[in-house]
Design a protein around this motif. Structure first.
Motif, PDB file in Angstrom:
ATOM      1  N   THR A  46       0.925  -1.176   0.027  1.00  0.00           N
ATOM      2  CA  THR A  46       0.001   0.218  -0.120  1.00  0.00           C
ATOM      3  C   THR A  46       0.855   1.190  -0.014  1.00  0.00           C
ATOM      4  O   THR A  46       0.504   2.026  -0.490  1.00  0.00           O
ATOM      5  CB  THR A  46      -0.901  -0.264   1.377  1.00  0.00           C
ATOM      6  N   VAL A  47       2.013   1.310   0.957  1.00  0.00           N
ATOM      7  CA  VAL A  47       2.924   2.344   0.793  1.00  0.00           C
ATOM      8  C   VAL A  47       3.380   2.508  -0.741  1.00  0.00           C
ATOM      9  O   VAL A  47       3.357   3.750  -1.159  1.00  0.00           O
ATOM     10  CB  VAL A  47       4.242   2.164   1.750  1.00  0.00           C
ATOM     11  N   TYR A  48       3.920   1.511  -1.419  1.00  0.00           N
ATOM     12  CA  TYR A  48       4.606   1.738  -2.661  1.00  0.00           C
ATOM     13  C   TYR A  48       3.310   2.117  -3.519  1.00  0.00           C
ATOM     14  O   TYR A  48       3.779   2.895  -4.466  1.00  0.00           O
ATOM     15  CB  TYR A  48       5.192   0.540  -3.290  1.00  0.00           C
ATOM     16  N   ARG A  49       2.088   1.392  -3.644  1.00  0.00           N
ATOM     17  CA  ARG A  49       1.254   1.978  -4.516  1.00  0.00           C
ATOM     18  C   ARG A  49       0.733   3.450  -4.376  1.00  0.00           C
ATOM     19  O   ARG A  49       0.648   4.108  -5.380  1.00  0.00           O
ATOM     20  CB  ARG A  49      -0.118   1.217  -4.292  1.00  0.00           C
ATOM     21  N   ASN A  50       0.542   3.920  -3.094  1.00  0.00           N
ATOM     22  CA  ASN A  50       0.356   5.373  -2.910  1.00  0.00           C
ATOM     23  C   ASN A  50       1.558   6.167  -3.259  1.00  0.00           C
ATOM     24  O   ASN A  50       1.444   7.321  -3.799  1.00  0.00           O
ATOM     25  CB  ASN A  50       0.049   5.578  -1.347  1.00  0.00           C
ATOM     26  N   LEU A  51       2.721   5.917  -3.138  1.00  0.00           N
ATOM     27  CA  LEU A  51       4.007   6.523  -3.515  1.00  0.00           C
ATOM     28  C   LEU A  51       3.837   6.653  -5.082  1.00  0.00           C
ATOM     29  O   LEU A  51       4.080   7.855  -5.514  1.00  0.00           O
ATOM     30  CB  LEU A  51       5.364   5.871  -3.105  1.00  0.00           C
ATOM     31  N   ARG A  52       3.627   5.668  -5.612  1.00  0.00           N
ATOM     32  CA  ARG A  52       3.675   5.846  -7.227  1.00  0.00           C
ATOM     33  C   ARG A  52       2.373   6.760  -7.343  1.00  0.00           C
ATOM     34  O   ARG A  52       2.622   7.483  -8.506  1.00  0.00           O
ATOM     35  CB  ARG A  52       2.974   4.358  -7.772  1.00  0.00           C
ATOM     36  N   GLN A  53       1.112   6.745  -6.774  1.00  0.00           N
ATOM     37  CA  GLN A  53       0.198   7.763  -7.164  1.00  0.00           C
ATOM     38  C   GLN A  53       0.718   9.020  -6.839  1.00  0.00           C
ATOM     39  O   GLN A  53       0.192  10.203  -7.633  1.00  0.00           O
ATOM     40  CB  GLN A  53      -1.012   7.481  -6.216  1.00  0.00           C
ATOM     41  N   LEU A  54       1.323   9.460  -5.950  1.00  0.00           N
ATOM     42  CA  LEU A  54       1.820  10.859  -5.522  1.00  0.00           C
ATOM     43  C   LEU A  54       2.855  11.271  -6.724  1.00  0.00           C
ATOM     44  O   LEU A  54       2.964  12.376  -7.008  1.00  0.00           O
ATOM     45  CB  LEU A  54       2.569  10.799  -4.163  1.00  0.00           C
TER      46      LEU A  54
END
Length: 134
Positions: A46-54
């Motif tokens: 989830t951290v990496y998915r949200n970092l990608r979205q940011l």
């Protein structure tokens, strides 16, 4: 707060706040650990998915070390680095050497530019001396 930051979900706000508070770059693993003891606990994926979205929203930048590890920072922190390809030592530059450059509109071919990265790779003095020694 900018409009793009107002549209963030709670997880993205937590990640961006952790990066803002850090004052430097952080890996996804470091961000995951920093949030583990607080109210914004989330799994590593989830951290990496949200970092990608940011990153896709143009709010954070990502640079990769010679080891392949990704480092994240807010785009407002316009730092560039010299990185040793042997030991991985990284030194931040005092200023952005390309800050005043612009990509001509016709060269962008429809791209909306969000951020830039600039990396220089070489050998630090310690690695250069070690490699020169018999």
């Amino acid at each position: 707060m900018t409009d793009s930051r107002q549209d963030l979900n709670t997880r993205q706000q937590a990640l961006l706040a952790a990066l803002d508070d850090c004052g430097d770059e952080m890996t996804g693993q470091q961000l995951h650990r920093s949030l583990a003891s607080g109210p914004s606990v989330m799994g590593l994926a989830t951290v990496y998915r949200n970092l990608r979205q940011l990153q896709q929203k143009g709010l954070i930048r990502c640079r990769h070390l010679p080891t392949g590890e990704a480092m994240y920072a807010p785009v407002e922190r316009d730092r560039h680095h010299l990185t040793c390809v042997d030991c991985g030592e990284t030194m931040a530059l005092d200023h952005c050497p390309i800050h005043a450059m612009e990509v001509p509109v016709d060269a962008r071919q429809g791209f909306d530019l969000l951020f830039h990265t600039l990396e220089f790779f070489g050998l630090c003095s310690a690695c250069r001396e070690r490699q020169a020694s018999p």
